[in-house]
Write an enzyme that holds these catalytic residues in place. Structure first.
Site, mmCIF file in Angstrom:
data_model
loop_
_atom_site.group_PDB
_atom_site.id
_atom_site.type_symbol
_atom_site.label_atom_id
_atom_site.label_comp_id
_atom_site.label_asym_id
_atom_site.label_seq_id
_atom_site.Cartn_x
_atom_site.Cartn_y
_atom_site.Cartn_z
ATOM 1 C CB CYS A 1 41.411 -0.460 16.691
ATOM 2 S SG CYS A 1 41.727 -1.764 17.870
ATOM 3 C CG HIS B 1 43.984 -3.250 14.258
ATOM 4 N ND1 HIS B 1 43.787 -2.042 14.871
ATOM 5 C CD2 HIS B 1 43.679 -3.052 12.944
ATOM 6 C CE1 HIS B 1 43.392 -1.156 13.980
ATOM 7 N NE2 HIS B 1 43.313 -1.745 12.793
ATOM 8 C CG ASP C 1 41.926 -0.309 9.951
ATOM 9 O OD1 ASP C 1 41.155 0.067 10.867
ATOM 10 O OD2 ASP C 1 43.065 -0.755 10.151
#
Lengths: 658, 303
Positions: free
Chosen positions: A412, A456, A472
């Site tokens: 991520c 994250h 995202d």
């Protein structure tokens, strides 16, 4: 002089009590302690000389060791104050004391030092396993005290341990009263030493590629959440932590504000129903309080406030498990109140990421609006060969360029960082938001458990008429990460340890075990460890105490203690007859017939009359009844020649049925 | 279960006293416990026969004393008569100098005569004119008494009743026994043919063995509870005396011995209790007919 057996047991208990400390104490503390214990043990088994009048040189050795330990202590800690240094001092002193145990008094002192050692363990961990281990050690220590006072040595070790456990059980009422009533005062006096909170894992205030993927190795709980009503959907569970703006090309950091400017919170407007929930945050030694994006109502009790990035901060670092209630709206729009922050969200270090900048420039010329650029970037991630992987290859040189144009394999943080660079290069204000995403519901107690592995990173872009919008980029590559949560993506080896990772079923079993254990821990945390000043006040109010301040608690404590002592002494002083084991066993025998529905033995019925009546009812047990009755008569009414054990045995194995 | 000697004795007694097994067993118990026996019943139910049979079977020399209202203590104890030749008093022992004395219809005599007998029973010796004369061993008194509502009687006072270990009532025989009694040989004839089963020396050995029967603390506890209950329950005019308690244990030992056991059990106490306590207790509510020993047993739990 205490007996050798007592000494050996004492040494064993002290070793057990000191053992957990060795993992964080310097090596020399462990070595010194263990060598002193070995010296004493060898003195018992091999008759090694001990320091004393006969061996003055050995006394000198002892002095030298003590002085050396003092110097080492100064070298390791600089002083004797604080949690770690104090514990080290205690361990060293226990070691030296054990070598010079010569009489009962020395033994007592060593025992009491051992109890202190037990207490110091709780300065480091208050978990259930440690508490259980300490309970065992306390029983052992108490049995050592018993063995010291058992001068004629009539008790076996088992009997000593039993007696010690019994004594501790008897202490439970006092313990409960102390736990509930002892005034808990918030403040440094009752708190832990300053150095008690170090080395907690978790999200940090900076991000560089490869840092968060280390966190996914960790099964540790970051925080637990209990929702009052319904929980938002899994893909909405973004727990906002530190917001990162500044980058030097490799590492991302929080915004450093000019010293004269006050941080100003963003302007937030929300729609829809808020979710109300309670977070129990594990200590992480930092300021941020994780909250579901975006918190609207938050507690002011520990100075919680919204920072300029929309993250919730407490005034003091979170050093103990903290509970707070929040209300959040997942539908919101967020605007900065000055343009200053927007400019900060456009800065890129000069001379870095040339290929990325070129790509962004290309998109900017093609695109009609910022939204187009965002779509292009997401499509780029989605359609080009990019992979979501937990084990990205190490990147050298310009990491962003290297990731975007060569490896294409990332976690991520890779996607968030490179997306931010792309957007900033294309002239769109963008920032990185770190925190946690998702979490797992524990079916046992209904708590949402967010673990370190749920860490994250995502991004927020600023659009003229929409404010900060969450993008995202990881979702463009791996929809599963957001929809299903982290644990679904983990390889088996990371989902369960060792043996359990071998099949899906074993993993399920492991997860069930873990959920149960987690629920137990959660209950322990909430009801035992969290019992602080506030919980105490509310609990005592519920119990009916009108004004629970420390004075009334002290008075109640005193009264409760007096009451317990009064009851205990009344029980002890009240004359009572020990139940005769023979009679008790005979009554058991008589009771066996009642279960069959026969009329119980009358109070005035003698053994022969009773046996006759029972034989009449159960003729095929005549031999057994006669045998047991004869044993009883001989034990109770004759000069006892039979053994009680045999009688008990007969009664135990007498199981009549109709 | 009964010990061989006592079994023989009992079967011999029961041959003559038909249908009275319990009474004859209790009577033997009383003698083995070295206690005196009071038999209270109407005339003609076999009181004298029982005493006579026991004397015969145990090989004791037997004397019967028929009490009358004009009887004097000297008629029982004996007199000192001046012997002219020897120039001194010579003691002529009375009928009490027998191993088994049957004091028939003791409540017909005056209290003065009664007390002479009872003192002798208690002391097992008599003192006349400064001289002490021991009574023979073994020494038993079996006194019979007519129910006190009959005319011309001086009922024994309670203090005197305490001297008897047991009081028994014969009662009428049941129909079968009575038919046997009426049709069979005369009891007198049977008595004459009866042989002694043991001799007095053997009897003394038996008595010694009885006193060796084990009495455990648990049993003493039980007896004490019975005594305490009789005093504290408020059901009786007076509670039982320590002597009653001693008697209970002695009688229970003898009962256990007859049963062939070497230890005393609560059952033994319960078996002898009615005979031992009935003449020592008086119900407060005045109901003399009520069998209060049964309720005494039922209300005291065995510890």
């Amino acid at each position: 002089m205490p007996s050798d057996t007592s000494l050996i047991w004492l040494i064993l208990s002290l070793n057990l009590a000191a053992l957990p400390h060795f993992s964080y104490q310097p090596l020399w503390v462990a070595l010194l302690f263990l060598s002193m214990m070995s010296w004493r043990s060898l003195a018992i088994w091999q008759h090694w000389p001990l320091p004393g009048r006969q061996h003055r040189t050995l006394s000198l050795v002892q002095w030298v060791v003590a002085a050396g330990a003092g110097l080492l202590m100064l070298d390791s800690y600089g002083n004797f104050i604080g949690r770690d240094a104090g514990t080290a001092l205690l361990i060293v002193m226990v070691g030296l004391k054990v070598v010079e145990i010569r009489n009962h008094r020395d033994y007592y002192i060593s025992c009491f030092l051992g109890y202190f050692l037990v207490v110091t363990n709780f300065l480091y961990s208050q978990s259930i396993p440690i508490a259980a281990l300490m309970l065992v050690i306390i029983i052992l220590m108490t049995s050592c005290l018993i063995s010291l006072n058992d001068i004629k040595q009539v008790l076996s070790k088992m009997a000593q341990l039993k007696l010690a456990s019994k004594m501790l059980l008897q202490a439970i009422p006092l313990m409960l009263i102390l736990f509930v009533l002892f005034p808990r005062i918030a403040g440094p006096l009752w708190g832990l030493p300053q150095d008690a909170h170090t080395a907690q894992t978790g999200i940090s205030n900076s991000m560089s590629l490869g840092k968060i993927s280390e966190l996914i190795q960790s099964d540790a709980v970051a925080f637990r959440v209990k929702f009052d009503q319904t929980m938002p959907a899994g893909h909405e569970l973004y727990w906002r932590g530190p917001v990162l703006w500044n980058t030097d090309g490799t590492t991302w950091r929080e915004l450093t504000l000019p010293s004269h400017s006050e941080p100003r919170p963003p302007i937030i407007s929300t729609t829809g129903q808020p979710s109300i929930y309670t977070v129990t945050l594990e200590p992480h030694n930092e300021h941020w309080l994780f909250a579901l994006d975006v918190p609207t109502v938050f507690p002011t009790s520990f100075g919680a406030s919204l920072a300029y990035g929309g993250e919730l901060l407490s005034r003091k670092p979170i050093k103990q498990r903290t509970q707070y209630q929040l209300s959040s709206n997942t539908r919101f729009s967020m605007n900065p109140d000055t343009d200053h922050y927007l400019n900060e969200a456009l800065i890129l270090p000069k001379g870095f990421h040339p290929r990325t900048r070129a790509l962004a420039e290309e998109w900017r010329q093609k695109a009609k609006s910022p939204e187009d650029i965002i779509d292009m970037a997401l499509n780029h991630f989605n359609q080009q060969p990019f992979y979501y992987t937990l084990t990205p290859p190490a990147l050298t040189g310009d990491t962003i360029d290297g990731f975007l144009f060569e490896s294409g394999k990332g976690f991520c943080e890779h996607y968030a960082a490179s997306f931010t660079v792309l957007m900033r290069a294309a002239g769109i204000p963008t920032r990185v938001v770190t925190g946690y995403q998702g979490g797992e519901i524990n079916p046992v107690d209904g708590y949402l458990v967010v673990r370190q592995r749920d860490a994250h990173a995502w991004t927020e872009v600023w659009l003229q008429d929409r404010g900060w919008v969450r993008i995202d980029p990881t979702a463009a590559v791996s929809q599963d990460r957001i929809e299903l949560g982290m644990s679904e993506l983990l390889p088996n080896a990371l989902r369960a340890p060792l043996f359990f990772s071998q099949s899906e079923q074993l993993i399920d079993i492991w997860q069930q075990l873990r959920n149960n254990w987690d629920a137990v821990n959660n209950a322990w945390n909430r009801s035992i460890l969290a019992y602080g000043p506030e919980l105490q006040k509310s609990f005592l109010s519920k119990l009916g105490m009108i004004n629970p301040n420390w004075q009334s608690m002290a008075i109640t404590l005193f009264a409760a203690f007096s009451l317990i002592l009064l009851i205990t002494s009344a029980v002890l002083l009240y004359p009572r007859r020990e139940p005769d084991p023979v009679v008790a066993t005979y009554q058991q025998f008589c009771q066996r017939f009642v279960k069959l529905g026969l009329v119980a033995r009358y109070a005035h019925e003698g053994p022969i009359d009773f046996a006759r009546r029972m034989t009449h009812a159960l003729p095929h047990y005549q031999t057994d009844i006669g045998h047991i009755t004869a044993q009883y008569i001989s034990l109770r009414y004759d000069q006892s020649v039979s053994s009680i054990a045999e009688f008990k045995h007969s009664v135990k194995h007498f199981k009549p049925n109709k | 279960m009964t010990s061989p000697n006592t079994a023989n004795i009992l079967s011999a007694v029961n041959d003559i006293i038909v249908g009275k097994h319990q009474t004859s067993r209790l009577a033997l118990t009383c003698l083995l416990a070295q206690g005196h026996l009071l038999i209270e019943d109407l005339p003609g139910v076999g009181k004298t026969t029982l005493a006579h049979t026991l004397a015969k079977v145990l090989g004791l020399d037997f004397h019967r004393l028929q009490f009358t209202s004009d009887m004097l203590p000297a008629d029982i104890l004996g007199v000192s008569i001046f012997d002219r030749d020897a120039q001194k008093f010579h003691f002529h022992p009375g009928p009490i100098f027998s191993q088994l004395v049957l004091a028939d219809e003791v409540n017909r005599a005056t209290p003065r005569t009664q007390s002479a007998l009872l003192e002798a029973m208690e002391e097992r010796q008599i003192t006349i004119e400064g001289q002490t004369h021991p009574l023979p061993t073994p020494f038993f008194v079996i006194a019979t008494q007519n129910p006190s509502h009959q005319i011309g009687t001086f009922p024994l006072p309670e203090s005197q009743l305490d001297r008897f270990l047991m009081r028994l009532a014969m009662g009428y025989p049941d129909a079968e026994s009575e038919r046997q009694l009426l049709s069979g040989t005369s009891r007198q004839l049977l008595l004459q043919q009866l042989n002694a089963i043991i001799d007095p020396a053997a009897l003394i050995t038996l008595q010694h063995e009885v006193s060796q029967v084990h009495t455990s603390p648990a049993l003493v506890d039980y007896v004490q509870k019975i005594l305490a209950f009789s005093r504290e329950s408020g059901l009786y005019v007076h509670g039982l005396s320590p002597r009653a308690g001693l008697g209970l244990i002695r009688a229970a030992q003898a009962w256990a011995f007859i049963e062939g056991r070497q230890q005393t059990l609560p059952e033994d106490i319960q078996a002898v209790l009615p005979a031992v306590v009935s003449h020592r207790l008086q119900a407060r509510d005045g109901d003399a007919q009520h069998d209060f020993s049964a309720s005494l047993i039922a209300q005291v739990p065995i510890p």
